[in-house]
Scaffold this motif. Sequence first.
Motif, PDB file in Angstrom:
ATOM      1  N   VAL A   1      -3.694  -3.671 -14.766  1.00  0.00           N
ATOM      2  CA  VAL A   1      -2.568  -3.117 -14.009  1.00  0.00           C
ATOM      3  C   VAL A   1      -2.361  -3.902 -12.720  1.00  0.00           C
ATOM      4  N   LEU A   2      -3.447  -4.139 -11.985  1.00  0.00           N
ATOM      5  CA  LEU A   2      -3.319  -4.821 -10.700  1.00  0.00           C
ATOM      6  C   LEU A   2      -2.781  -6.235 -10.867  1.00  0.00           C
ATOM      7  N   PHE A   3      -3.216  -6.935 -11.917  1.00  0.00           N
ATOM      8  CA  PHE A   3      -2.698  -8.281 -12.135  1.00  0.00           C
ATOM      9  C   PHE A   3      -1.219  -8.229 -12.488  1.00  0.00           C
ATOM     10  N   SER A   4      -0.820  -7.283 -13.321  1.00  0.00           N
ATOM     11  CA  SER A   4       0.598  -7.144 -13.672  1.00  0.00           C
ATOM     12  C   SER A   4       1.438  -6.907 -12.429  1.00  0.00           C
ATOM     13  N   VAL A   5       0.986  -5.990 -11.581  1.00  0.00           N
ATOM     14  CA  VAL A   5       1.735  -5.658 -10.372  1.00  0.00           C
ATOM     15  C   VAL A   5       1.785  -6.846  -9.421  1.00  0.00           C
ATOM     16  N   SER A   6       0.741  -7.664  -9.407  1.00  0.00           N
ATOM     17  CA  SER A   6       0.692  -8.798  -8.481  1.00  0.00           C
ATOM     18  C   SER A   6       1.815  -9.801  -8.735  1.00  0.00           C
TER      19      SER A   6
ATOM     20  N   ALA B   1      -1.967  -1.853  -1.282  1.00  0.00           N
ATOM     21  CA  ALA B   1      -1.769  -2.255   0.114  1.00  0.00           C
ATOM     22  C   ALA B   1      -2.934  -3.096   0.615  1.00  0.00           C
ATOM     23  N   THR B   2      -4.149  -2.712   0.247  1.00  0.00           N
ATOM     24  CA  THR B   2      -5.325  -3.414   0.769  1.00  0.00           C
ATOM     25  C   THR B   2      -5.627  -4.698   0.001  1.00  0.00           C
ATOM     26  N   GLN B   3      -5.471  -4.668  -1.321  1.00  0.00           N
ATOM     27  CA  GLN B   3      -5.817  -5.839  -2.119  1.00  0.00           C
ATOM     28  C   GLN B   3      -4.686  -6.849  -2.217  1.00  0.00           C
ATOM     29  N   GLN B   4      -3.449  -6.366  -2.294  1.00  0.00           N
ATOM     30  CA  GLN B   4      -2.312  -7.275  -2.460  1.00  0.00           C
ATOM     31  C   GLN B   4      -1.476  -7.417  -1.193  1.00  0.00           C
ATOM     32  N   LYS B   5      -1.906  -6.765  -0.129  1.00  0.00           N
ATOM     33  CA  LYS B   5      -1.224  -6.876   1.161  1.00  0.00           C
ATOM     34  C   LYS B   5       0.236  -6.447   1.084  1.00  0.00           C
ATOM     35  N   ARG B   6       0.510  -5.462   0.241  1.00  0.00           N
ATOM     36  CA  ARG B   6       1.872  -4.950   0.123  1.00  0.00           C
ATOM     37  C   ARG B   6       2.218  -4.179   1.400  1.00  0.00           C
TER      38      ARG B   6
ATOM     39  N   ASP C   1      -1.063  -6.623   9.745  1.00  0.00           N
ATOM     40  CA  ASP C   1      -0.631  -6.671  11.136  1.00  0.00           C
ATOM     41  C   ASP C   1      -0.838  -5.351  11.862  1.00  0.00           C
ATOM     42  N   GLY C   2      -1.568  -4.437  11.218  1.00  0.00           N
ATOM     43  CA  GLY C   2      -1.886  -3.169  11.856  1.00  0.00           C
ATOM     44  C   GLY C   2      -0.820  -2.102  11.719  1.00  0.00           C
ATOM     45  N   GLN C   3       0.247  -2.397  10.997  1.00  0.00           N
ATOM     46  CA  GLN C   3       1.322  -1.430  10.802  1.00  0.00           C
ATOM     47  C   GLN C   3       1.067  -0.595   9.548  1.00  0.00           C
ATOM     48  N   PRO C   4       1.512   0.656   9.530  1.00  0.00           N
ATOM     49  CA  PRO C   4       1.325   1.471   8.324  1.00  0.00           C
ATOM     50  C   PRO C   4       2.161   0.956   7.166  1.00  0.00           C
ATOM     51  N   VAL C   5       1.690   1.199   5.971  1.00  0.00           N
ATOM     52  CA  VAL C   5       2.453   0.851   4.775  1.00  0.00           C
ATOM     53  C   VAL C   5       3.681   1.747   4.705  1.00  0.00           C
ATOM     54  N   ARG C   6       4.815   1.148   4.431  1.00  0.00           N
ATOM     55  CA  ARG C   6       6.054   1.923   4.326  1.00  0.00           C
ATOM     56  C   ARG C   6       6.255   2.364   2.885  1.00  0.00           C
ATOM     57  N   LEU C   7       6.466   3.659   2.704  1.00  0.00           N
ATOM     58  CA  LEU C   7       6.746   4.219   1.384  1.00  0.00           C
ATOM     59  C   LEU C   7       8.199   4.645   1.373  1.00  0.00           C
ATOM     60  N   LEU C   8       8.990   4.014   0.512  1.00  0.00           N
ATOM     61  CA  LEU C   8      10.426   4.244   0.479  1.00  0.00           C
ATOM     62  C   LEU C   8      10.783   5.154  -0.693  1.00  0.00           C
TER      63      LEU C   8
END
Length: 282
Positions: free
Chosen positions: A156-161, A188-193, A228-235
Motif C-alpha cells: 500500500v505504501l509503495f502504491s501511494v508513494s 505524513a512521517t514516512q512520505q513527508k506528505r 517544517d514543523g507545520q501540522p499536516v493539512r487534512l482537506l
Amino acid sequence: MTDAVLPSHPAIPTTTPMGEAVRTRPQPRAKIIAITSGKGGVGKTFVSANLAAALTRHGLKVLVLDADLGLANLDVVLNLFPKITLHDVFTGKAALEDAVLAGPGGFSVLLAGSGMVEYSHLTPEIRAKFLQVVEAMAPRFDVILLDTGAGISDVVLFSVSMADEVMIVATPEPTSLTDAYAAIKVLATQQKRQHMRLIINQAVRPGDGRAITGQLQQVLNRFVTTEDGQPVRLLHMGDIPADPAVRDSVMRRQLLLQATPGCAAALSVAQLANKIKSMLTT
C-alpha cells in the motif's frame, strides 16, 4: 469485454543504464491520485470505479489501476473477466498494452491478479516493474486512479508513494476513523506528505464529513507535524451518503452512476469529480 484503445505516445525511458527504476516526468502527464483507506470494507473500490466514470463524463481520459496486487477485487465490482492481468505483465507473459481493458463507464482499467501471495511483500524487482507500468501509462491519460489496498503494508505504501494526491476513504465508524488517522500519520512521517484529502463514505447526516475532518485535524495538529514543523493539512473532499442504491449496484456488479444516476450517492460522486477536475486546472 473489449480491449481499451490507448492513445499513441513516444517511448519514454523508465530505467537507468544500470537497470534502476527512475521516475520520469514527461509532459503532458496524468495526475496520479491514490484512493486508499486505513480500514478495509469502507467502499474504496466503489469510490474509485464510480469516480472514474464521473471524471470520464467530463471528457477526461481516465485509467483505474488496481494497486491491491494480492487481493484485487476491482474486476468483481466492474463485472470484468480479464484474461490478462498485471501479474502477466510483471512476469513477462504479456505486453502492458494487452492488459489494459475498457471499463463499463468509458474509462480504462488495469487489473491485478487475486490471491497472489508473492505480492504480500514487494521485492525490488516488482517495485521497479510496478513503477515502470505507472510511468508508461502516465503520458496516455489525464487521470490515473490507484485503487490501493487498505492499511499500511509495504504494498500500500509503495502504491501511494507514486501518487501526486492522496484521498483517504473512511466511514463515520470509530474503527474506520482510528485506522484512517493511523494511515495519515504513517504517510505524513514516512512520505513527508504535507496534505491529504478525506472522503467520508456512508455518511448518515449532512455535514458529518466536515465535522469528522475537523476532529481529525485537531488530533493531527497535536501529534503529527511535517518536516517544517507545520501540522499536516487534512482537506475535506466531500461525503457520500448512506444510500441503499449503493448496495444494490454493488450486488449487481454495476456502476452506481449507470444504474441509478439520480440517487443521492451518485450525485455526491459527481460532485467529487467536479472538485477533482478543478484540482487538475490549478
